[in-house]
Scaffold this active site. Sequence first.
Site, PDB file in Angstrom:
ATOM      1  N   GLU A   5     -25.246   5.766 -10.498  1.00  0.00           N
ATOM      2  CA  GLU A   5     -24.365   5.225 -11.525  1.00  0.00           C
ATOM      3  C   GLU A   5     -25.078   4.189 -12.391  1.00  0.00           C
ATOM      4  O   GLU A   5     -26.022   3.532 -11.951  1.00  0.00           O
ATOM      5  CB  GLU A   5     -23.122   4.588 -10.886  1.00  0.00           C
ATOM      6  N   CYS A  41     -26.545  -2.150 -16.906  1.00  0.00           N
ATOM      7  CA  CYS A  41     -26.890  -2.323 -15.496  1.00  0.00           C
ATOM      8  C   CYS A  41     -27.465  -0.997 -14.994  1.00  0.00           C
ATOM      9  O   CYS A  41     -26.763   0.017 -14.952  1.00  0.00           O
ATOM     10  CB  CYS A  41     -25.654  -2.726 -14.700  1.00  0.00           C
ATOM     11  N   CYS A  86     -29.140   3.041  -1.236  1.00  0.00           N
ATOM     12  CA  CYS A  86     -29.845   1.762  -1.198  1.00  0.00           C
ATOM     13  C   CYS A  86     -30.602   1.610   0.106  1.00  0.00           C
ATOM     14  O   CYS A  86     -30.138   2.046   1.170  1.00  0.00           O
ATOM     15  CB  CYS A  86     -28.878   0.587  -1.366  1.00  0.00           C
ATOM     16  N   CYS A 133     -26.609  -5.006   2.500  1.00  0.00           N
ATOM     17  CA  CYS A 133     -25.843  -6.223   2.230  1.00  0.00           C
ATOM     18  C   CYS A 133     -24.361  -5.927   2.470  1.00  0.00           C
ATOM     19  O   CYS A 133     -23.803  -4.997   1.884  1.00  0.00           O
ATOM     20  CB  CYS A 133     -26.084  -6.692   0.803  1.00  0.00           C
ATOM     21  N   CYS A 185     -21.591  -5.567  -0.329  1.00  0.00           N
ATOM     22  CA  CYS A 185     -21.900  -4.657  -1.432  1.00  0.00           C
ATOM     23  C   CYS A 185     -21.537  -3.222  -1.068  1.00  0.00           C
ATOM     24  O   CYS A 185     -21.959  -2.717  -0.028  1.00  0.00           O
ATOM     25  CB  CYS A 185     -23.388  -4.760  -1.766  1.00  0.00           C
ATOM     26  N   CYS A 244     -19.793  -5.987 -10.241  1.00  0.00           N
ATOM     27  CA  CYS A 244     -20.923  -6.287  -9.365  1.00  0.00           C
ATOM     28  C   CYS A 244     -20.569  -6.017  -7.910  1.00  0.00           C
ATOM     29  O   CYS A 244     -19.559  -6.479  -7.399  1.00  0.00           O
ATOM     30  CB  CYS A 244     -21.307  -7.756  -9.544  1.00  0.00           C
TER      31      CYS A 244
END
Length: 413
Positions: free
Chosen positions: A115, A128, A135, A139, A142, A386
């Site tokens: 994305e 962004c 990933c 985290c 997230c 975010c």
Amino acid sequence: MQIPGHIDPVTTGTVPLRGGNRIDLVGLTRDAIGGVLVEAGLDAKAAKLRAKQIWHWIYHRGVTDFEAMTDIAKAMRPWLTDRFIIGRPTVREAQVSSDGTRKWLLAAADGQEYEMVFIPDADRGTLCVSSQVGCTLNCRFCHTGTMRLVRNLGAGEIVGQVMLARDELGEWPKGTMAGFGPDPEDDDEEGGHYTADGRILTNIVMMGMGEPLYNFEEVKGALKIVMDGDGLALSRRRITLSTSGVVPMMARAGEEIGVNLAVSLHAVSKEIRDEIVPLNRKYGIDELLKACAAYPGAGNSRRITFEYVMLKDKNDSDDDARELVRLIKHYGLHAKVNLIPFNPWPGAMYECSTPERVRAFSNLIFKAGISAPVRTPRGRDIMAACGQLKSAATKPTRAELDRIAEEKQAALG
């Protein structure tokens, strides 16, 4: 699945080329474009000239069709079309938030999805950009961190996001190059006209899906193209690379890429940062802040940004704010703090701090002489804010999320 160490890239196999056997030129340097032209049969002198022309059309003018390259001889264009393509990611879904934020779900040539998000403001437009499918890290606040890493994105797939955004925003220069430095082989086109672009996309943040410093070479290659004055021509001062703290790669990022640095700090104690940014167990806060202090080019005019997501009763106390100030001053950092209200997602284990608590936290940092603005959440209604990006629509259980996190942590060491 192997997760990369601090330097080695992810090994993912070969990504199929769009257009069958044709070579996608997006993501290639000028020299690389010249090289593939020579391999296709052009002599070195002609290849150098054509590479310069093609580079201009791809990166400055945004064309995707060789027939639009009006300063290249008409007879040459079908030859290029038969051998090369100028690719773009496939748009699987495009969403627009009530606040104007746009999110695109993109697909690569091998079908993998990622994305990107565009955030418009009165004085800027920020894209962004993602660097990985999934990933490397885990985290806990997230949404992307709940995904397994599939593979790194290539330089062409990274810069392709910027080019697609410019397509969608309609901001490429208009007109033709006919009559401007005519090709000696092509004398049938005259009367060129050309209008410069009006920049809508003014800033880039490498804060999408993935950890950019675990895909260093491809991110570096893409950003070099973005910053090239004869191409996309975006100043390095308008580009920010965000890392969760891959300490061994930070100096190289400053030296070899030279863009602004943002660090996902999010906590000031080992206990809390170990929990919410588990990479801290490998590269601790002290080690990370020393690397920030040594970041090439950092100073009063180019401050490091510390990103700090506000989590209720977890990292948002007055004592946390005072410790953050102490750490910044102790390491002599030229820095600002970007306070981010937590953006919820399905299955999240945290809550956002109250507005009153966020303001109090911000005020304590400001009183110490350090800038600490509160970021206004954007695109929450389309899961574009975010920490909310995730291409998969599945909703794993808490046990599954914990298992993925344990696998990632074990691989990172």
